[in-house]
Scaffold this active site. Structure first.
Site, mmCIF file in Angstrom:
data_model
loop_
_atom_site.group_PDB
_atom_site.id
_atom_site.type_symbol
_atom_site.label_atom_id
_atom_site.label_comp_id
_atom_site.label_asym_id
_atom_site.label_seq_id
_atom_site.Cartn_x
_atom_site.Cartn_y
_atom_site.Cartn_z
ATOM 1 N N ASP A 170 20.088 -52.503 82.736
ATOM 2 C CA ASP A 170 19.408 -51.439 83.458
ATOM 3 C C ASP A 170 18.413 -51.917 84.482
ATOM 4 O O ASP A 170 17.964 -53.092 84.458
ATOM 5 C CB ASP A 170 18.582 -50.606 82.331
ATOM 6 C CG ASP A 170 19.323 -50.014 81.398
ATOM 7 O OD1 ASP A 170 20.427 -49.562 81.767
ATOM 8 O OD2 ASP A 170 18.878 -49.995 80.260
ATOM 9 N N ARG A 171 18.135 -51.075 85.368
ATOM 10 C CA ARG A 171 17.352 -51.501 86.515
ATOM 11 C C ARG A 171 15.764 -51.863 86.010
ATOM 12 O O ARG A 171 15.376 -52.669 86.645
ATOM 13 C CB ARG A 171 17.100 -50.149 87.401
ATOM 14 C CG ARG A 171 16.432 -50.708 88.740
ATOM 15 C CD ARG A 171 16.444 -49.379 89.967
ATOM 16 N NE ARG A 171 15.334 -48.885 89.755
ATOM 17 C CZ ARG A 171 14.848 -47.625 90.270
ATOM 18 N NH1 ARG A 171 15.729 -47.007 90.883
ATOM 19 N NH2 ARG A 171 13.641 -47.242 90.224
#
Length: 181
Positions: free
Chosen positions: A46-47
């Site tokens: 995930d970012r």
């Protein structure tokens, strides 16, 4: 011969080479860090997560890393809110029931704060709420699984760093850099 690249993905970077978000979006992508043609991420990170992202040009290897049916262990260093008691840790070891079903059992232990790079932006600090680090190893990879697991046992994740995938680790790889194996 297939290529395998181990990238230490910084916080805030998308796990893809182009940003397919809103028009005019300028979110950082892998292209700012890896200039190697025809390699693609094996799985996602995930970012708002950091750490090991494996990239390869081998589709079969990519599937073995990303597909939960191969049970490739992934180890995370996780900063959580509050100090977990043994019951919370045991719940993670037993498997936690999430909206998409029960997770496989995880290996988990409390650890001393690891020596990591500074995160930009830094993790928010609250004097009134202590934090703690755990090492958590899972063998599946559902969407935001580690964050959902720690939240389910009452300890929201503050920082998430994937340290290893199978035998590959971040050891010696600075944030934003990579090496080929």
């Amino acid at each position: 011969m297939s290529r395998v690249i181990l990238l230490n993905k910084p916080f805030g970077v998308l796990s893809q080479f182009t940003d397919k978000g809103l028009e005019g979006s300028k979110r950082p992508t892998l292209s700012a860090f890896v200039d190697v043609p025809n390699v693609y991420p094996a799985g996602r990170l995930d970012r708002d997560s950091e750490g090991l992202l494996v990239l390869t040009d081998d589709g079969k290897l990519q599937a073995q890393i990303a597909d939960p049916k191969f049970k490739k262990p992934k180890t995370y260093l996780v900063m959580i809110e509050r100090i977990p008691d043994e019951a919370a840790l045991q719940a993670l070891r037993d498997g936690v029931t999430l909206k998409d079903g029960k997770t496989r059992p995880a290996a988990v232990e409390r650890i001393d704060p690891p020596e990591l790079w500074e995160r930009d932006p830094p993790v928010r600090y609250r004097k009134s709420v202590p934090d703690c680090w755990i090492k958590l190893t899972i063998s599946e990879g559902r969407n935001r699984q580690v964050r959902r697991m720690t939240a389910a046992v009452g300890h929201p994740t503050l920082r998430l760093v994937r340290w290893s995938v199978g035998d590959w680790t971040l050891d010696g790889i600075a944030s934003g850099t990579w090496r080929e194996v």
